[in-house]
Motif scaffolding. Structure first.
Motif, mmCIF file in Angstrom:
data_model
loop_
_atom_site.group_PDB
_atom_site.id
_atom_site.type_symbol
_atom_site.label_atom_id
_atom_site.label_comp_id
_atom_site.label_asym_id
_atom_site.label_seq_id
_atom_site.Cartn_x
_atom_site.Cartn_y
_atom_site.Cartn_z
ATOM 1 N N GLN A 29 31.127 -0.729 -28.766
ATOM 2 C CA GLN A 29 30.414 -0.157 -27.614
ATOM 3 C C GLN A 29 29.381 -1.141 -27.078
ATOM 4 O O GLN A 29 29.262 -1.318 -25.860
ATOM 5 N N HIS A 30 28.651 -1.798 -27.980
ATOM 6 C CA HIS A 30 27.614 -2.750 -27.564
ATOM 7 C C HIS A 30 28.236 -3.946 -26.842
ATOM 8 O O HIS A 30 27.730 -4.374 -25.795
ATOM 9 N N ILE A 31 29.325 -4.469 -27.364
ATOM 10 C CA ILE A 31 30.007 -5.600 -26.725
ATOM 11 C C ILE A 31 30.547 -5.183 -25.363
ATOM 12 O O ILE A 31 30.391 -5.909 -24.375
ATOM 13 N N SER A 32 31.173 -4.003 -25.300
ATOM 14 C CA SER A 32 31.732 -3.521 -24.037
ATOM 15 C C SER A 32 30.652 -3.344 -22.981
ATOM 16 O O SER A 32 30.849 -3.686 -21.817
ATOM 17 N N GLN A 33 29.505 -2.823 -23.380
ATOM 18 C CA GLN A 33 28.383 -2.661 -22.447
ATOM 19 C C GLN A 33 27.852 -4.008 -21.992
ATOM 20 O O GLN A 33 27.622 -4.226 -20.812
ATOM 21 N N ALA A 34 27.645 -4.905 -22.928
ATOM 22 C CA ALA A 34 27.047 -6.205 -22.615
ATOM 23 C C ALA A 34 27.961 -7.068 -21.748
ATOM 24 O O ALA A 34 27.488 -7.778 -20.867
#
Length: 181
Positions: A29-34
């Motif tokens: 989720q963090h990678i996808s958001q960033a």
């Protein structure tokens, strides 16, 4: 499987070590958001060796990992491990105006797909490019702090010599990326 050097960089950026397969969900989720690109938890589980994969990861996947770490691509990330290589574009958690040197450009991103470039010229910070309709080229902005996951607040916006007052953007998503270029 990702090398320990790459995993360490991911842990530093993410703020948590990935020790168990379930840790891959929040990382995905963090990678996808960033990066504004979906990377699945199952792909991360394979990259971390929690699940046996039968093939090498795709370059596209590795480029997403590299982008997350502040590099332009996988090759640049790999080159950073060579002795004497240049440092990558730095991803920041927060930025004060006094941390921007004359001539330096800062890239800000927020959802949905907004991108702003600010540059310090003499003693002012100006917009040099933006796909945000409410900002214009050469708008002068003043702020006290830019911080990841918080709204983008300019305490003062000056356009063509006229003050437009306080200006806020990224009210829902907050700033998703702050990088010095």
């Amino acid at each position: 499987m990702l090398s320990k050097l790459v995993r360490d960089k991911i842990h530093l950026r993410f703020g948590h070590e990935i020790r168990y397969p379930k840790d891959c969900e929040p990382l995905a989720q963090h990678i996808s958001q960033a990066c504004k690109t979906r990377l699945s938890a199952s792909t991360l589980r394979r990259l971390y060796g929690f699940v046996k994969g039968i093939r090498e990861p795709r370059l596209y996947t590795l480029d997403i990992i590299a982008e997350y770490l502040g590099y332009k691509g996988w090759e640049q990330l790999m080159a950073s491990f060579e002795k004497g290589s240049e440092t990558p574009v730095k991803i920041l958690e927060r930025l004060k105006p006094e941390q921007i040197k004359k001539g330096e450009t800062v890239e800000l991103k927020y959802q949905p797909g907004k991108l702003i470039h600010l540059k310090k010229t003499e003693n002012v910070i100006v917009v040099v490019s933006s796909n945000e309709k409410r900002l214009q080229l050469n708008d002068e902005v003043k702020f006290t702090l830019l911080e990841l996951h918080y709204p983008l607040t300019f305490i003062h916006l000056i356009r063509e010599g006229k003050s437009l007052g306080k200006f806020q953007l990224a009210m829902v998503s907050g700033v998703t990326s702050i990088r010095k270029l």
